[in-house]
Motif scaffolding. Structure first.
Motif, PDB file in Angstrom:
ATOM      1  N   LEU B  17       0.827  -1.214   0.000  1.00 42.28           N
ATOM      2  CA  LEU B  17       0.000   0.000   0.000  1.00 42.28           C
ATOM      3  C   LEU B  17       0.862   1.266   0.000  1.00 42.28           C
ATOM      4  N   LEU B  18       2.052   1.180   0.603  1.00 40.37           N
ATOM      5  CA  LEU B  18       2.955   2.332   0.608  1.00 40.37           C
ATOM      6  C   LEU B  18       3.386   2.704  -0.811  1.00 40.37           C
ATOM      7  N   ARG B  19       3.301   1.718  -1.724  1.00 41.16           N
ATOM      8  CA  ARG B  19       3.808   1.963  -3.077  1.00 41.16           C
ATOM      9  C   ARG B  19       2.734   2.377  -4.078  1.00 41.16           C
ATOM     10  N   ILE B  20       1.549   2.677  -3.579  1.00 31.70           N
ATOM     11  CA  ILE B  20       0.531   3.278  -4.457  1.00 31.70           C
ATOM     12  C   ILE B  20       1.010   4.697  -4.758  1.00 31.70           C
ATOM     13  N   PRO B  21       1.042   5.102  -6.035  1.00 34.69           N
ATOM     14  CA  PRO B  21       1.581   6.424  -6.352  1.00 34.69           C
ATOM     15  C   PRO B  21       0.802   7.532  -5.640  1.00 34.69           C
ATOM     16  N   PRO B  22       1.500   8.533  -5.085  1.00 35.31           N
ATOM     17  CA  PRO B  22       0.816   9.591  -4.336  1.00 35.31           C
ATOM     18  C   PRO B  22      -0.155  10.409  -5.196  1.00 35.31           C
ATOM     19  N   ASN B  23       0.083  10.440  -6.516  1.00 39.48           N
ATOM     20  CA  ASN B  23      -0.838  11.222  -7.348  1.00 39.48           C
ATOM     21  C   ASN B  23      -2.056  10.409  -7.774  1.00 39.48           C
ATOM     22  N   ASP B  24      -2.300   9.275  -7.071  1.00 42.68           N
ATOM     23  CA  ASP B  24      -3.463   8.442  -7.367  1.00 42.68           C
ATOM     24  C   ASP B  24      -4.265   8.206  -6.079  1.00 42.68           C
ATOM     25  N   PRO B  25      -4.803   9.277  -5.483  1.00 43.68           N
ATOM     26  CA  PRO B  25      -5.522   9.115  -4.210  1.00 43.68           C
ATOM     27  C   PRO B  25      -6.687   8.143  -4.312  1.00 43.68           C
ATOM     28  N   ALA B  26      -7.320   8.025  -5.490  1.00 43.89           N
ATOM     29  CA  ALA B  26      -8.498   7.172  -5.615  1.00 43.89           C
ATOM     30  C   ALA B  26      -8.160   5.711  -5.327  1.00 43.89           C
ATOM     31  N   THR B  27      -7.002   5.238  -5.816  1.00 44.65           N
ATOM     32  CA  THR B  27      -6.622   3.847  -5.560  1.00 44.65           C
ATOM     33  C   THR B  27      -6.411   3.615  -4.064  1.00 44.65           C
ATOM     34  N   LEU B  28      -5.799   4.588  -3.396  1.00 41.97           N
ATOM     35  CA  LEU B  28      -5.576   4.472  -1.953  1.00 41.97           C
ATOM     36  C   LEU B  28      -6.912   4.423  -1.198  1.00 41.97           C
ATOM     37  N   VAL B  29      -7.845   5.251  -1.640  1.00 40.86           N
ATOM     38  CA  VAL B  29      -9.161   5.295  -0.992  1.00 40.86           C
ATOM     39  C   VAL B  29      -9.895   3.959  -1.188  1.00 40.86           C
ATOM     40  N   ARG B  30      -9.823   3.420  -2.429  1.00 38.57           N
ATOM     41  CA  ARG B  30     -10.511   2.140  -2.682  1.00 38.57           C
ATOM     42  C   ARG B  30      -9.845   1.007  -1.908  1.00 38.57           C
ATOM     43  N   ALA B  31      -8.499   1.087  -1.775  1.00 38.06           N
ATOM     44  CA  ALA B  31      -7.788   0.046  -1.020  1.00 38.06           C
ATOM     45  C   ALA B  31      -8.270   0.029   0.428  1.00 38.06           C
ATOM     46  N   ALA B  32      -8.622   1.225   0.943  1.00 35.07           N
ATOM     47  CA  ALA B  32      -9.082   1.309   2.332  1.00 35.07           C
ATOM     48  C   ALA B  32     -10.389   0.549   2.523  1.00 35.07           C
ATOM     49  N   ALA B  33     -11.113   0.299   1.423  1.00 42.14           N
ATOM     50  CA  ALA B  33     -12.408  -0.368   1.538  1.00 42.14           C
ATOM     51  C   ALA B  33     -12.308  -1.887   1.371  1.00 42.14           C
ATOM     52  N   VAL B  34     -11.098  -2.400   1.115  1.00 45.48           N
ATOM     53  CA  VAL B  34     -10.966  -3.832   0.833  1.00 45.48           C
ATOM     54  C   VAL B  34     -11.349  -4.677   2.042  1.00 45.48           C
ATOM     55  N   CYS B  35     -10.868  -4.320   3.211  1.00 46.46           N
ATOM     56  CA  CYS B  35     -11.239  -5.030   4.439  1.00 46.46           C
ATOM     57  C   CYS B  35     -10.854  -4.161   5.628  1.00 46.46           C
ATOM     58  N   LYS B  36     -11.300  -4.563   6.794  1.00 53.39           N
ATOM     59  CA  LYS B  36     -11.036  -3.774   8.010  1.00 53.39           C
ATOM     60  C   LYS B  36      -9.542  -3.579   8.244  1.00 53.39           C
TER      61      LYS B  36
END
Lengths: 174, 379
Positions: B17-36
């Protein structure tokens, strides 16, 4: 294409060490390459792995270890130069090309690799595989990420949470 | 069927997750929804710090533009959160993840800004602070917001300083015994108060030379630079509170120029004149003399869409710190000029006041806030 004389930088001639996988396969490799692993480096500095002894790696099978060593051999010359500050652009481009192809593999192998990199503390390899997995989840919905990474189907409660998240962060799903 | 994949331990999920590009906030947000577990990981303060340390430079998320009715946000990355537009509050500055707003807009130069409050807003966490009112009167003014940690070096790279103390530096002219004099005020969020106005010493004799322009200020180290009318730049050393003046590069005129940081992290000027973009850097020669050196000249004729160069309203407006991009706009369009690739792209079509501030920030602070909200709801 490992540099044959690279050695460990102290002894001149390349010192070899033996690594033994969980399924008892023996791999003979230059100490400089094996030393990309922080854990192995300590053992090797203590004089381990030489002669007929070998270093047992009970958590890494032979298929994974051979892949790990392929990475280490390729990266050893640059690592010996302290992260290759004086490497040419050509060298760097070649390493980058190697890295890109190296992680273009089946997901189960990727997982074994990142676990091995983690256990053996090979920072560059761990980072490379992590980046590849991050690329795999790019642009995917939470459900697609779960499927891609082999999660079990969500419980009704988890499904409800995903739906609520989608409502709250609609922009991230467009 | 292939055998099921093993479950990655938390520390390896975090590495991914640390390696999601910083200019792609949407992917980080969706990753937060994968599981608790993933949600807990990305909303943790430690993750936020490591994410910032790994990526080093906050990404350029977009631009805050003054419109005729307030401020609007124009994203420059495809997966950007819709940061709120503000009505009746005009953007005055943006830096270190914060946006400075005021009810006075550009061209309303003579309206006294001290009659209404400045507002500092964090669009990522959506927290805002209305600053106390000042008494007196000011004209031809500008202001800058910055993280307080800039001064003592305690916040070197401003990677994750949302919620940390900040400063607002306000400078303008005031009338005293029929003379226009330059004064400044400093607001500190730590004691929630403004300093008394301080007169700037050794200011130009010609009163017309000390009107501060509403062109984005630039922070280089501890020095904040503002463009002044006619031909000079005001340099404010924030730690020593020393003010001085420097000349613009030769044949540059304030209306055609912006201040910027150079790739070597020094002071630079970009000047759009005669269909060319000229870049200047502030340099010190071996004898210790400071001066301007022209670093690049770019012919714009073939780079901009047909007709844009002929638009009378075309100006160069802003350049985000440490990103080799210069923004130019007409009253109807905004263009991004990438200095590395020498390519120009249109990023916005719509009316705005040609007052534009790049906004750079990691998005991770918003995920932290979400988890706090969740705990509060649960509790």
């Amino acid at each position: 294409m490992a540099a044959p004389e690279s050695g460990d930088g102290n002894n001149g001639a390349a010192r070899m060490v033996t690594l033994i996988s969980s399924d008892n396969t023996r791999f003979e490799v230059e100490a400089a390459a094996a030393s990309l692993s922080q854990t192995l480096q300590l053992t090797i500095l203590d004089g381990g792995g030489g002669g007929g002894d070998g270093i047992p790696l009970p958590n890494v099978d032979s298929a994974t270890l051979s892949k790990v060593l392929e990475y280490c051999i390729k990266h050893a010359p640059a690592a010996a130069n302290g992260g290759a500050p004086n490497a040419t652009a050509v060298d760097r481009a070649e390493l980058e090309r190697f890295d890109n192809e190296f992680v273009n593999i089946d997901q189960s192998v990727l997982y074994s690799l990142i676990m091995a990199a983690h256990n053996l503390e090979i920072e560059g390899l761990q980072s490379l595989v992590a980046k590849k997995v991050a690329d795999m989840i790019k642009g995917k919905s939470p459900m697609e990420i779960r499927r891609t990474l082999g999660f079990p189907d969500p419980t009704p409660e988890e499904q409800a949470e995903m739906n609520a998240h989608m409502l709250e962060y609609g922009w991230a799903y467009e | 069927m292939p055998p099921p994949l093993p479950v990655l331990p938390d520390e390896l999920v975090e590495e991914v997750l640390l390696r999601i590009p910083p200019n792609d906030p949407a992917t980080l947000v969706r990753a937060a929804a994968v599981c608790k577990c993933w949600r807990r990981l990305v909303s943790d303060a430690g993750f936020r710090r490591r994410f910032a340390e790994l990526h080093r430079t906050p990404p350029l998320l977009g631009l805050f533009c003054q419109t005729y009715s307030g401020s609007t946000f124009v994203p420059t990355t495809p997966s950007c959160p819709p940061l709120a537009d503000r009505t009746n509050l005009f953007v005055v500055d943006a830096r270190h993840g914060r946006v400075l707003l005021h009810s006075n807009k550009r061209y309303n130069w003579n309206a006294n800004p001290l009659e209404s409050a400045f507002v500092v807003w964090d669009p990522i966490t959506d927290e805002q602070k209305e600053l106390p009112l000042l008494s007196g009167s000011l004209t031809a003014w500008s202001a800058a917001v910055l993280c307080s940690g800039s001064l003592d070096g305690s916040c070197l790279h401003h990677l994750d300083c949302h919620g940390q103390p900040f400063l607002v530096f306000l400078v303008g002219t005031t009338k005293s015994s029929n003379k226009h004099i330059l004064v400044y005020y400093v607001y500190s969020s730590e004691n929630d108060s403004w300093s008394a106005p301080t007169t700037i010493q050794h200011q130009p004799q010609d009163p017309h030379n000390n009107y501060v322009l509403w062109i984005p200020s630039v922070l280089v180290g501890n020095d904040l630079y503002f463009m002044l009318w006619r031909k000079s730049i005001l340099k404010c050393n924030l730690s020593r509170r020393e003010m001085s003046f420097l000349e613009l590069p030769p044949s540059c005129f304030p209306g055609d120029c912006i201040l910027m940081t150079t790739m070597a992290s020094g002071l630079g000027v970009a000047c759009l004149m005669h269909r060319r973009l000229k870049l200047w850097s502030r340099v010190v020669d071996p004898h210790g003399y400071e001066g301007w050196a022209q670093s690049r000249v770019i012919e714009l004729d073939t780079l901009l869409p047909v007709g844009v160069l002929d638009a009378k309203s075309l100006i160069v407006v802003a350049s985000p710190d440490g990103v080799a991009v210069i923004f130019m706009c007409t009253s109807r369009e905004v263009f991004a000029f990438d200095l590395k690739s020498t390519k120009i792209t249109r990023i916005y079509r719509g009316n705005q006041n040609r007052v534009i501030f790049p906004y750079m920030s990691f998005y991770t602070a918003a995920l932290g806030r979400a988890s706090i909200g969740e705990k509060q709801r649960a509790g």
